[in-house]
Design a protein around this motif. Structure first.
Motif, PDB file in Angstrom:
ATOM      1  N   UNK A  80       1.119  -1.003  -0.107  1.00 21.13           N
ATOM      2  CA  UNK A  80      -0.312   0.184   0.009  1.00 21.13           C
ATOM      3  C   UNK A  80       1.296   1.233  -0.098  1.00 21.13           C
ATOM      4  N   UNK A  81       2.595   1.101   0.835  1.00 15.90           N
ATOM      5  CA  UNK A  81       3.066   2.257   0.625  1.00 15.90           C
ATOM      6  C   UNK A  81       4.132   1.798   0.293  1.00 15.90           C
ATOM      7  N   UNK A  82       5.179   2.367   0.127  1.00 16.61           N
ATOM      8  CA  UNK A  82       6.993   2.412   0.334  1.00 16.61           C
ATOM      9  C   UNK A  82       7.080   3.573   0.846  1.00 16.61           C
ATOM     10  N   UNK A  83       8.390   3.550   1.936  1.00 17.45           N
ATOM     11  CA  UNK A  83       9.134   4.352   2.016  1.00 17.45           C
ATOM     12  C   UNK A  83       9.640   4.531   3.330  1.00 17.45           C
ATOM     13  N   UNK A  84       9.967   5.945   4.449  1.00 17.22           N
ATOM     14  CA  UNK A  84      11.107   5.255   5.068  1.00 17.22           C
ATOM     15  C   UNK A  84       9.794   4.964   6.633  1.00 17.22           C
ATOM     16  N   UNK A  85       9.781   4.324   7.820  1.00 20.42           N
ATOM     17  CA  UNK A  85       9.526   3.824   9.153  1.00 20.42           C
ATOM     18  C   UNK A  85       8.654   5.141   9.174  1.00 20.42           C
ATOM     19  N   UNK A  86       8.785   6.811   9.492  1.00 16.23           N
ATOM     20  CA  UNK A  86       8.279   7.252   9.741  1.00 16.23           C
ATOM     21  C   UNK A  86       6.658   7.625   8.452  1.00 16.23           C
ATOM     22  N   UNK A 139      16.302  -4.191   4.846  1.00 15.93           N
ATOM     23  CA  UNK A 139      16.987  -3.114   4.415  1.00 15.93           C
ATOM     24  C   UNK A 139      16.762  -1.906   5.352  1.00 15.93           C
ATOM     25  N   UNK A 140      16.610  -1.051   4.797  1.00 20.71           N
ATOM     26  CA  UNK A 140      16.459   0.853   5.285  1.00 20.71           C
ATOM     27  C   UNK A 140      15.204   0.958   4.541  1.00 20.71           C
ATOM     28  N   UNK A 141      14.259  -0.039   3.868  1.00 23.42           N
ATOM     29  CA  UNK A 141      13.223  -0.151   2.673  1.00 23.42           C
ATOM     30  C   UNK A 141      11.748   0.063   4.084  1.00 23.42           C
ATOM     31  N   UNK A 142      10.522   0.395   4.201  1.00 27.20           N
ATOM     32  CA  UNK A 142       9.408  -0.454   5.005  1.00 27.20           C
ATOM     33  C   UNK A 142       8.458  -0.352   4.050  1.00 27.20           C
ATOM     34  N   UNK A 143       7.392  -1.089   4.087  1.00 26.61           N
ATOM     35  CA  UNK A 143       6.438  -1.116   3.237  1.00 26.61           C
ATOM     36  C   UNK A 143       4.950  -1.460   4.310  1.00 26.61           C
ATOM     37  N   UNK A 144       4.079  -0.838   3.436  1.00 28.68           N
ATOM     38  CA  UNK A 144       2.917  -1.613   4.367  1.00 28.68           C
ATOM     39  C   UNK A 144       1.922  -2.424   2.997  1.00 28.68           C
ATOM     40  N   UNK A 145       2.310  -3.891   3.664  1.00 28.62           N
ATOM     41  CA  UNK A 145       1.582  -4.874   2.617  1.00 28.62           C
ATOM     42  C   UNK A 145       0.386  -4.958   2.401  1.00 28.62           C
ATOM     43  N   UNK A 146       0.053  -4.975   0.960  1.00 30.82           N
ATOM     44  CA  UNK A 146      -2.197  -5.275   0.924  1.00 30.82           C
ATOM     45  C   UNK A 146      -2.197  -6.577   1.663  1.00 30.82           C
ATOM     46  N   UNK A 147      -3.047  -6.854   2.633  1.00 29.23           N
ATOM     47  CA  UNK A 147      -3.727  -8.264   2.268  1.00 29.23           C
ATOM     48  C   UNK A 147      -3.746  -8.557   1.237  1.00 29.23           C
ATOM     49  N   UNK A 148      -3.351 -10.421   0.826  1.00 26.91           N
ATOM     50  CA  UNK A 148      -3.646 -10.925  -0.348  1.00 26.91           C
ATOM     51  C   UNK A 148      -5.237 -11.174  -0.356  1.00 26.91           C
ATOM     52  N   UNK A 149      -6.360 -10.883  -0.812  1.00 29.76           N
ATOM     53  CA  UNK A 149      -7.468 -11.278  -1.867  1.00 29.76           C
ATOM     54  C   UNK A 149      -7.766 -12.321  -2.840  1.00 29.76           C
ATOM     55  N   UNK A 150      -8.444 -13.331  -2.342  1.00 36.10           N
ATOM     56  CA  UNK A 150      -8.762 -13.829  -3.502  1.00 36.10           C
ATOM     57  C   UNK A 150      -9.573 -12.624  -5.082  1.00 36.10           C
ATOM     58  N   UNK A 151      -9.165 -13.020  -6.505  1.00 35.37           N
ATOM     59  CA  UNK A 151      -9.822 -12.464  -7.957  1.00 35.37           C
ATOM     60  C   UNK A 151     -11.376 -12.630  -7.552  1.00 35.37           C
ATOM     61  N   UNK A 152     -11.445 -11.266  -7.840  1.00 37.66           N
ATOM     62  CA  UNK A 152     -12.791 -11.525  -8.371  1.00 37.66           C
ATOM     63  C   UNK A 152     -13.259 -10.331  -9.021  1.00 37.66           C
ATOM     64  N   UNK A 153     -13.420 -11.017  -9.819  1.00 41.45           N
ATOM     65  CA  UNK A 153     -14.448  -9.864 -11.107  1.00 41.45           C
ATOM     66  C   UNK A 153     -14.646  -9.217 -10.711  1.00 41.45           C
TER      67      UNK A 153
END
Length: 204
Positions: free
Chosen positions: A146-152, A174-188
């Motif tokens: 959802x987001x990539x950047x510093x911890x703050x 490393x010194x990169x932080x992410x807010x990771x998306x929750x996997x969801x099943x594919x739905x058209x």
């Protein structure tokens, strides 16, 4: 970057009014309608909803630009971005005189350069380095975060999302932080709305 089956867009929103999700919804809908009309067909055109990743305006943005430009190199279609016509690399290195897509003033500003020439030279070096290092691996942070950047920055985004960030983890590489998306099943779907939608003036 336009490929054979998907696109990458790097956008800057001046804030509020859902400009980015509304624009994507319009483009996606019109593209599907036009294709169906041209091919005399019905049904969904896009496989899934678009994914949006907020990127902090510093070296993480530089890495994102390089990653997008290297897309067709990773796919093994070309050995250098300049050989793929439909990408930002060529427009940065050889700006169009008419109908340009990139806002060079804005891009120069958010990347921290004083002049376009500085941006152009640095961009050339980023790509050359990526090619020399054979840095062609797919990085999931650009497609699943959802987001990539510093911890703050990541903490700020998670707080802004409130309950929508529940269960979504902050990861560090490393010194990169992410807010990771929750996997969801594919739905058209034809809605083209992003679950992580957030007014973008809160994301910079």
């Amino acid at each position: 970057m336009v490929t054979s089956n998907h696109i990458h867009l790097l956008l800057y929103d001046t804030g509020g009014h859902n400009a980015i999700p509304d624009s994507i919804k319009l483009v996606a809908g019109r593209t599907g309608q036009e294709y169906n009309l041209r091919k005399n067909r019905k049904g969904a055109f896009w496989q899934d909803r678009y994914h949006a990743t907020a990127v902090e305006s510093n070296r993480h943005l530089r890495q994102c630009i390089t990653y997008i430009d290297m897309n067709m190199v990773r796919a093994g279609v070309v050995d250098h971005p300049e050989k793929w016509q439909w990408c930002g690399y060529n427009e940065i290195q050889n700006p169009r005189k008419k109908k340009g897509i990139i806002d060079f003033d804005r891009l120069t500003e958010v990347l921290g350069f004083d002049t376009y020439e500085q941006l152009k030279n640095a961009h050339l070096q980023w790509i050359d380095t990526a090619i020399q290092e054979e840095n062609n691996d797919r990085e999931r942070k650009w497609s699943q975060s959802i987001a990539v950047g510093s911890e703050a920055y990541i903490v700020k985004i998670k707080e802004a999302l409130g309950f929508r960030a529940r269960g979504r983890k902050i990861r560090q590489t490393g010194d990169c932080f992410e807010l990771r998306e929750t996997p969801v099943p594919y739905k058209s779907t034809d809605s083209y709305e992003a679950d992580n939608m957030l007014p973008w003036d809160q994301q910079r």
